[in-house]
Design an enzyme around this catalytic site. Structure first.
Site, PDB file in Angstrom:
ATOM      1  N   VAL A 204     -12.480  16.798  -6.473  1.00  0.00           N
ATOM      2  CA  VAL A 204     -12.943  17.321  -5.184  1.00  0.00           C
ATOM      3  C   VAL A 204     -13.952  18.459  -5.405  1.00  0.00           C
ATOM      4  O   VAL A 204     -14.858  18.669  -4.595  1.00  0.00           O
ATOM      5  CB  VAL A 204     -11.731  17.828  -4.350  1.00  0.00           C
TER       6      VAL A 204
ATOM      7  N   ILE B 192      -2.226  -0.810  -2.492  1.00  0.00           N
ATOM      8  CA  ILE B 192      -3.384  -1.656  -2.829  1.00  0.00           C
ATOM      9  C   ILE B 192      -4.619  -1.114  -2.116  1.00  0.00           C
ATOM     10  O   ILE B 192      -4.604  -0.978  -0.892  1.00  0.00           O
ATOM     11  CB  ILE B 192      -3.193  -3.123  -2.353  1.00  0.00           C
TER      12      ILE B 192
ATOM     13  N   LYS C  54      -0.323  -5.155  10.393  1.00  0.00           N
ATOM     14  CA  LYS C  54      -1.288  -5.064   9.290  1.00  0.00           C
ATOM     15  C   LYS C  54      -2.445  -6.061   9.492  1.00  0.00           C
ATOM     16  O   LYS C  54      -3.603  -5.706   9.269  1.00  0.00           O
ATOM     17  CB  LYS C  54      -0.570  -5.318   7.960  1.00  0.00           C
TER      18      LYS C  54
HETATM   19  N1  HSE Z   1       8.814  -3.078   5.013  1.00  0.00           N
HETATM   20  C1  HSE Z   1       7.465  -3.119   4.562  1.00  0.00           C
HETATM   21  C2  HSE Z   1       7.345  -4.221   3.493  1.00  0.00           C
HETATM   22  C3  HSE Z   1       7.072  -1.789   4.017  1.00  0.00           C
HETATM   23  O1  HSE Z   1       8.366  -4.816   3.133  1.00  0.00           O
HETATM   24  O2  HSE Z   1       6.262  -4.530   3.037  1.00  0.00           O
HETATM   25  C4  HSE Z   1       5.606  -1.540   3.947  1.00  0.00           C
HETATM   26  O3  HSE Z   1       4.989  -1.634   5.202  1.00  0.00           O
END
Ligand code: HSE
Length: 401
Positions: free
Chosen positions: A31, A131, A200
């Protein structure tokens, strides 16, 4: 010195403090200044914790402290976390978060507040845990038009499906084992019903399209109806079964987005992603295919992703790091209008009717008076109508990638 406040001292929040402290020197070098955890906000006290003295219960101490320039929101949920994130951003404090629920619901609004206040809203840890996937999409692949993003986005369900695949176990037994090992929650609904993966893929498909894919509009099926027999038949077709979050561009203004179990050929790179690992497979119009693989959950991998955002913000104080995600809603295709193949497990006595309806790509095994067929691609609504006509002969059907 750059001061940081951590909101929520649970698994990820304590991991963030651990990463920032353990890697203090190298972070300072990268940084060009020291990054210091000044406050940890939590309702609880932590007697004996090495950072006990930093714990505060009043969020105003953080909001009103002009020395705090970065806030890590590791509280989760869309209640207090939403309120605190808006307030921090409107006071020009950058926010780095692992909170997929909040990002998927209010990403565009929070990004806009950040832009208006010359700070940033970053969310690397919200998808795929450790990731690197958000910054690669936003920065490294920024010259691409992404046409598809799909992945194994939930470690718990991938652990369960891998065990069922390798050991021939049934769903209930495997879920119990996952709970005993700490991979599945006592209440596993968010994972096994696909809600976690849905949030996600909503984030990833929003980044793919540059518009808002509303999480609640993403068609979602979990893994509870997958059986040991489904795996046996998938094996007979040289395939396995994975829970995928997938999004595809469809025309100029439309997209397909869903979470569902898929039968996937053993030759596909996603078929090799096992246990609690996650992977995100992207297709760019210039790049072609690329896959990002690694630990999709866990304290330190997730915290490391939050800290990578902290470092980005620390290197860019007073600036807005933007991404292409507007609040205009994407029109999602109705799942019944999409064309694909299916694997159908059926009563072997109905093999002739099944052949008439779906063709003769029939499994070369019969198990407990059942067989399976891989259908030709067809519109899902047509497929459903054929299944309806076959009544009780159809025992299960799984989409094929
Ligand atoms: N419960 C989630 C998983 C944790 O099993 O991937 C991460 O979002």
């Amino acid at each position: 010195m750059i001061n940081v406040a951590v909101l929520g001292y649970g698994t990820v929040g304590s991991g963030v403090v651990e990463v920032l402290e353990s890697n203090k020197e190298l972070i300072a070098k990268r940084v060009g200044d020291e990054v210091n955890v000044k406050y940890i906000l939590d309702l609880r006290d932590f007697p004996g914790d090495p950072y006990e003295s930093k714990v505060v219960h009043d969020v105003n101490l953080i909001m009103e402290d002009p020395e705090v320039s970065i806030v890590c929101e590791t509280m989760g949920g869309a209640g207090a976390a939403y309120k605190f994130s808006k307030e921090a951003l409107s006071r020009s404090k950058s926010v780095c978060t692992s909170n997929k629920e909040l990002v998927s619901l209010h990403g565009p609004e929070l990004l806009n507040i950040a832009k208006d206040n010359n700070c940033s809203y970053l969310f690397e840890a919200s998808v795929g845990g450790g990731i690197p996937i958000i910054r690669p999409i936003v920065e490294a692949l920024t010259a691409e038009r992404l046409d598809a993003v799909m992945g194994i986005l939930n470690g718990t369900t991938n652990f369960i499906l891998t065990k069922m695949d390798k050991e021939g176990a049934d769903f209930d037994t495997t879920l119990k084992e996952a709970q005993r090992l700490g991979y599945a929650e006592a209440n596993p609904e968010a994972d096994i019903e696909g809600h976690d993966a849905r949030r996600k893929i909503a984030i990833l498909s929003s980044l793919m399209t540059g518009k808002h894919v509303k999480d609640e509009k993403v068609y979602t099926e979990g893994i509870t109806r997958i059986t040991a027999a489904d795996f046996k038949f998938a094996h007979s077709f040289n395939a396995t079964i994975k829970l995928l979050g997938m999004a595809k561009r469809a025309g100029k203004n439309e997209a397909e987005a869903m979470v569902s179990p898929f039968v996937i050929g053993n030759e596909h790179p996603l078929a090799t992603v096992n246990d609690v690992f996650n992977a995100v497979f992207v297709t760019g119009n210039m790049l072609g295919d690329a896959m990002f693989y690694g630990k999709g959950a866990g304290k330190l991998p997730t915290a490391s992703a939050v800290c990578s955002d902290v470092i980005e913000c620390a290197k860019n104080l007073g600036k807005n790091l933007s991404c292409d995600w507007s609040d205009e809603e994407v029109k999602l295709l109705d799942v019944s209008d999409v064309e694909r193949s299916f694997m159908v497990r059926f009563d072997a006595a109905a093999v002739n009717e099944i052949k008439n309806a779906f063709g003769d790509n029939i499994s070369d095994v019969t198990l407990d008076n059942e067989m399976a067929v891989l259908t030709a691609p067809m519109k899902e609504s047509d497929f459903n109508a054929k299944c309806e006509a076959l009544k009780d002969a159809v025992h299960n059907r799984i989409r094929v990638l």
